[in-house]
Design an enzyme around this catalytic site. Structure first.
Site, mmCIF file in Angstrom:
data_model
loop_
_atom_site.group_PDB
_atom_site.id
_atom_site.type_symbol
_atom_site.label_atom_id
_atom_site.label_comp_id
_atom_site.label_asym_id
_atom_site.label_seq_id
_atom_site.Cartn_x
_atom_site.Cartn_y
_atom_site.Cartn_z
ATOM 1 C CG ASP A 51 -2.096 0.934 1.096
ATOM 2 O OD1 ASP A 51 -2.408 1.357 -0.042
ATOM 3 O OD2 ASP A 51 -2.701 1.261 2.129
ATOM 4 N N GLY A 52 0.309 2.336 -0.565
ATOM 5 C CA GLY A 52 0.951 3.647 -0.474
ATOM 6 C C GLY A 52 1.591 4.159 -1.758
ATOM 7 C CD1 TRP B 210 7.265 6.803 -2.067
ATOM 8 C CD2 TRP B 210 6.978 6.991 -4.283
ATOM 9 N NE1 TRP B 210 8.510 6.812 -2.647
ATOM 10 C CE2 TRP B 210 8.365 6.931 -4.008
ATOM 11 C CE3 TRP B 210 6.556 7.108 -5.613
ATOM 12 C CZ2 TRP B 210 9.341 6.984 -5.010
ATOM 13 C CZ3 TRP B 210 7.523 7.161 -6.616
ATOM 14 C CH2 TRP B 210 8.890 7.104 -6.312
ATOM 15 C CG HIS C 214 0.055 2.271 -9.279
ATOM 16 N ND1 HIS C 214 -0.173 1.848 -8.005
ATOM 17 C CD2 HIS C 214 -1.032 3.002 -9.624
ATOM 18 C CE1 HIS C 214 -1.358 2.285 -7.585
ATOM 19 N NE2 HIS C 214 -1.891 2.995 -8.558
ATOM 20 C CB THR D 40 -12.989 -7.437 -5.420
ATOM 21 O OG1 THR D 40 -12.444 -8.752 -5.382
ATOM 22 C CG2 THR D 40 -14.318 -7.450 -6.135
ATOM 23 C CD GLU D 41 -13.363 -4.857 -2.042
ATOM 24 O OE1 GLU D 41 -12.190 -5.276 -2.197
ATOM 25 O OE2 GLU D 41 -14.306 -5.594 -1.703
ATOM 26 N NE ARG E 224 -7.483 2.199 -5.785
ATOM 27 C CZ ARG E 224 -6.295 2.226 -5.206
ATOM 28 N NH1 ARG E 224 -5.226 2.562 -5.910
ATOM 29 N NH2 ARG E 224 -6.155 1.932 -3.934
ATOM 30 C CG LEU F 280 9.267 -17.135 -3.766
ATOM 31 C CD1 LEU F 280 8.969 -17.204 -2.277
ATOM 32 C CD2 LEU F 280 9.763 -15.733 -4.126
ATOM 33 N NE ARG G 263 -8.132 0.755 5.137
ATOM 34 C CZ ARG G 263 -7.963 2.064 5.378
ATOM 35 N NH1 ARG G 263 -8.228 2.564 6.555
ATOM 36 N NH2 ARG G 263 -7.548 2.875 4.416
ATOM 37 C CB SER H 20 -7.905 -3.633 2.638
ATOM 38 O OG SER H 20 -7.685 -2.426 3.332
HETATM 39 C C1 IPE Z 1 -5.511 -2.794 -0.467
HETATM 40 O O1 IPE Z 1 -5.136 -1.449 -0.584
HETATM 41 C C2 IPE Z 1 -5.407 -3.460 -1.800
HETATM 42 C C3 IPE Z 1 -4.063 -3.559 -2.343
HETATM 43 C C4 IPE Z 1 -2.935 -3.198 -1.777
HETATM 44 C C5 IPE Z 1 -3.994 -4.164 -3.639
HETATM 45 P P1 IPE Z 1 -6.226 -0.295 -0.751
HETATM 46 O O2 IPE Z 1 -5.473 0.982 -0.797
HETATM 47 O O3 IPE Z 1 -7.123 -0.584 -1.879
HETATM 48 O O4 IPE Z 1 -7.071 -0.431 0.604
HETATM 49 P P2 IPE Z 1 -7.918 0.637 1.401
HETATM 50 O O5 IPE Z 1 -8.875 1.240 0.415
HETATM 51 O O6 IPE Z 1 -6.973 1.656 1.930
HETATM 52 O O7 IPE Z 1 -8.581 -0.135 2.497
HETATM 53 C C1 IPE Z 2 -1.413 0.238 -3.410
HETATM 54 O O1 IPE Z 2 -1.212 1.595 -3.422
HETATM 55 C C2 IPE Z 2 -1.551 -0.365 -4.795
HETATM 56 C C3 IPE Z 2 -2.929 -0.702 -5.196
HETATM 57 C C4 IPE Z 2 -3.965 -0.712 -4.413
HETATM 58 C C5 IPE Z 2 -3.120 -1.096 -6.588
HETATM 59 P P1 IPE Z 2 -2.422 2.598 -3.464
HETATM 60 O O2 IPE Z 2 -2.742 2.887 -4.888
HETATM 61 O O3 IPE Z 2 -3.560 2.120 -2.646
HETATM 62 O O4 IPE Z 2 -1.777 3.884 -2.791
HETATM 63 P P2 IPE Z 2 -2.469 4.860 -1.746
HETATM 64 O O5 IPE Z 2 -2.958 4.015 -0.608
HETATM 65 O O6 IPE Z 2 -3.582 5.548 -2.448
HETATM 66 O O7 IPE Z 2 -1.372 5.779 -1.328
HETATM 67 MG MG MG Z 3 -4.075 2.337 -0.686
#
Ligand code: IPE
Ligand code: IPE
Ligand code: MG
Length: 255
Positions: A24-25, A29, A41, A70-71, A75, A135, A198, A200
């Site tokens: 995540d993040g 970033w 990404h 899935t969620e 986006r 792996l 969390r 998620s």
């Molecule tokens: C969880 O991250 C899904 C992935 C890392 C692929 P999200 O950024 O979608 O989760 P929420 O929305 O913060 O819970």
């Molecule tokens: C995680 O990073 C990658 C995916 C969910 C595809 P995010 O895209 O959720 O990055 P933030 O959480 O918005 O920073």
């Molecule tokens: Mg995220």
């Protein structure tokens, strides 16, 4: 100033067999540097490469990476399309590297949702890495745990209806065989980057006894040293599985 790697402090006998990561993040970033989310990404892929390599070097047997939920289909369309393109391009490029390192690729998730070119690239990558024995790299793609559980219930119901399964014989092992992770042991360590506390919708059933590790580090900044730090933290913990600390210590001295 970092001269010695944390790698040397890891007990090689107690490296988790299965590590699961919520990467995540990426978006934050990128935005923190005034860039488009896709830029994040793109840089996240370099971390994937580094963590896959680091895990293989440590002898981790399974690494599950949450790449797209899935969620995440909800986006903005240009982010979803960009992510799918990045996925296809990365998989095509990385297959030779996976083979060189004896890594086998698996995917869990609702693959029928993916565009055809992504499905094809994945199929090619499964076939080309199927013989590898090091792996196991499991990508959670278009994955959510509730989707997986509903899917399992449907398949169980069908098998009961066609008399292939007797409800009286359903055990935890049966349920586990109907999950998309049936071939993999449960993760022992779950890491989430970027400061969100969390799950998620990730591996809700499989994480029942996993050790959870959260770090503020954004995914594009998460590299081998950060992985070592998480594993060292894991190795300091006492995994009790419902027993008392005394029982665990007795078990260690009695054998
Ligand atoms: C969880 O991250 C899904 C992935 C890392 C692929 P999200 O950024 O979608 O989760 P929420 O929305 O913060 O819970
Ligand atoms: C995680 O990073 C990658 C995916 C969910 C595809 P995010 O895209 O959720 O990055 P933030 O959480 O918005 O920073
Ligand atoms: Mg995220």
């Amino acid at each position: 100033m970092q001269s010695m790697s944390l790698r040397a402090l890891i007990d090689n006998e107690r490296v988790p067999k299965h590590i699961a990561i919520i990467m995540d993040g990426n978006g934050r970033w990128a935005q923190e540097q005034g860039q488009d989310r896709l830029f994040g990404h793109f840089h996240g892929v370099a971390s994937v490469r580094d963590i896959v390599e680091g895990s293989a070097e440590l002898g981790v047997k399974y690494l599950t990476l949450y790449a797209f939920s899935t969620e995440n289909w909800d986006r903005p369309a240009q982010e979803v399309t960009g992510l799918m393109e990045l996925l296809v391009e990365t998989i095509r490029k990385e297959v030779p590297v996976l083979n060189k390192n004896n890594i086998r690729l698996h995917v869990i998730g609702e693959l029928s949702m993916l565009p055809d070119h992504a499905k094809n690239a994945l199929q090619e990558a499964f076939d080309m890495t199927a013989q590898n024995t090091g792996l196991n790299l499991v990508l959670a793609l278009s994955y959510s745990s509730r989707w997986e559980l509903v899917n399992a219930v449907k398949k169980i119901a069908e098998d009961v209806k066609s008399n292939q399964l007797d409800p009286n014989n359903i055990t935890q092992d049966t349920l586990q065989q109907y999950l998309s992770t049936s071939e993999f042991p449960d993760p022992e360590l779950m890491i989430r980057t970027s400061g969100e506390y969390r799950i998620s919708n990730f591996l809700l059933y499989q994480l029942a006894y996993a050790e959870l590790y959260f770090t503020q580090t954004r995914w594009p900044d998460f590299k081998k040293e950060n992985l070592y730090e998480a594993i060292l933290d894991f190795q300091k913990r006492e995994r009790r599985f419902g027993k008392t600390s005394g029982q665990i210590l007795d078990g260690l001295t009695n054998n």
